[in-house]
Design a protein around this motif. Structure first.
Motif, short mmCIF file in Angstrom:
data_model
loop_
_atom_site.label_atom_id
_atom_site.label_comp_id
_atom_site.label_asym_id
_atom_site.label_seq_id
_atom_site.Cartn_x
_atom_site.Cartn_y
_atom_site.Cartn_z
N GLY A 39 42.34 47.73 27.41
CA GLY A 39 41.04 47.21 27.05
C GLY A 39 40.28 48.13 26.11
N CYS A 40 39.06 47.78 25.85
CA CYS A 40 38.19 48.53 24.95
C CYS A 40 37.98 49.95 25.48
N ILE A 41 38.08 50.94 24.60
CA ILE A 41 37.91 52.32 25.05
C ILE A 41 36.45 52.66 25.35
N LYS A 42 35.52 51.83 24.92
CA LYS A 42 34.10 52.07 25.18
C LYS A 42 33.62 51.40 26.46
N CYS A 43 33.98 50.11 26.65
CA CYS A 43 33.44 49.38 27.80
C CYS A 43 34.50 48.82 28.74
N ASN B 217 39.46 46.21 -3.78
CA ASN B 217 40.92 46.32 -3.73
C ASN B 217 41.42 46.97 -2.45
N ASN B 218 40.56 47.33 -1.54
CA ASN B 218 40.96 47.91 -0.26
C ASN B 218 40.81 46.85 0.83
N GLN B 219 41.92 46.46 1.44
CA GLN B 219 41.89 45.39 2.44
C GLN B 219 42.22 45.96 3.81
N PHE B 220 41.42 45.54 4.80
CA PHE B 220 41.57 46.04 6.16
C PHE B 220 41.52 44.88 7.15
N ILE B 221 42.09 45.12 8.31
CA ILE B 221 41.91 44.23 9.45
C ILE B 221 41.01 44.98 10.42
N VAL B 222 39.91 44.35 10.83
CA VAL B 222 38.98 44.95 11.78
C VAL B 222 39.21 44.29 13.12
N VAL B 223 39.51 45.10 14.13
CA VAL B 223 39.62 44.61 15.49
C VAL B 223 38.38 45.09 16.22
N TYR B 224 37.67 44.16 16.86
CA TYR B 224 36.41 44.52 17.50
C TYR B 224 36.29 43.93 18.90
N CYS B 225 35.57 44.64 19.74
CA CYS B 225 35.30 44.20 21.10
C CYS B 225 34.18 43.17 21.05
N GLU B 226 34.40 42.02 21.66
CA GLU B 226 33.38 40.97 21.64
C GLU B 226 32.21 41.28 22.56
N TYR C 182 32.43 47.60 19.65
CA TYR C 182 33.25 48.71 19.15
C TYR C 182 34.31 48.15 18.22
N SER C 183 34.54 48.83 17.07
CA SER C 183 35.46 48.33 16.05
C SER C 183 36.43 49.41 15.61
N GLU C 184 37.63 48.99 15.23
CA GLU C 184 38.62 49.86 14.62
C GLU C 184 39.15 49.17 13.37
N PHE C 185 39.33 49.95 12.30
CA PHE C 185 39.83 49.43 11.03
C PHE C 185 41.30 49.80 10.89
N SER D 71 53.31 44.40 12.71
CA SER D 71 52.93 44.90 14.04
C SER D 71 51.72 44.12 14.56
N ASN D 72 51.64 44.04 15.86
CA ASN D 72 50.55 43.30 16.49
C ASN D 72 49.34 44.20 16.60
N ILE D 73 48.33 43.97 15.78
CA ILE D 73 47.14 44.80 15.74
C ILE D 73 46.40 44.78 17.07
N MET D 74 46.37 43.66 17.74
CA MET D 74 45.67 43.59 19.02
C MET D 74 46.33 44.52 20.04
N ASP D 75 47.64 44.67 20.00
CA ASP D 75 48.31 45.61 20.91
C ASP D 75 47.89 47.04 20.61
N LEU D 76 47.69 47.39 19.34
CA LEU D 76 47.24 48.72 18.99
C LEU D 76 45.85 48.99 19.55
N PHE D 77 44.99 47.99 19.54
CA PHE D 77 43.61 48.15 20.01
C PHE D 77 43.58 48.31 21.53
N PHE D 78 44.40 47.54 22.23
CA PHE D 78 44.37 47.54 23.69
C PHE D 78 45.37 48.50 24.32
N GLY D 79 46.20 49.13 23.54
CA GLY D 79 47.13 50.14 24.08
C GLY D 79 48.37 49.62 24.62
#
Length: 68
Positions: free
Chosen positions: A6-10, A35-44, A48-51, A60-68
């Protein structure tokens, strides 16, 4: 080893993602070339957000990176 899920903050498991583009420096900034493109994963819940660099994230599954 303490594995956190889960989110590292909450601790929430409610997350979402969106794609964003940003300018760089120098001429790209002056001419507003995004020219810089990012995927932002954020806690609803807490916002808290990660770029992640879209080019290097590949298949790779970005959501897995966010949730560990």
């Amino acid at each position: 080893m303490n594995e956190q899920k889960g989110c590292i903050k909450c601790g929430s498991t409610r997350a979402n993602k969106k794609e964003v583009a940003m300018t760089g420096t120098g001429l790209s900034k002056m001419f507003d070339v995004q020219n810089n493109q990012f995927i932002v994963v954020y806690c609803e819940d807490c916002g808290y957000s990660e770029f992640y660099n879209k080019k290097s994230s590949g298949a790779s599954n970005i959501m897995d990176l966010f949730f560990g």
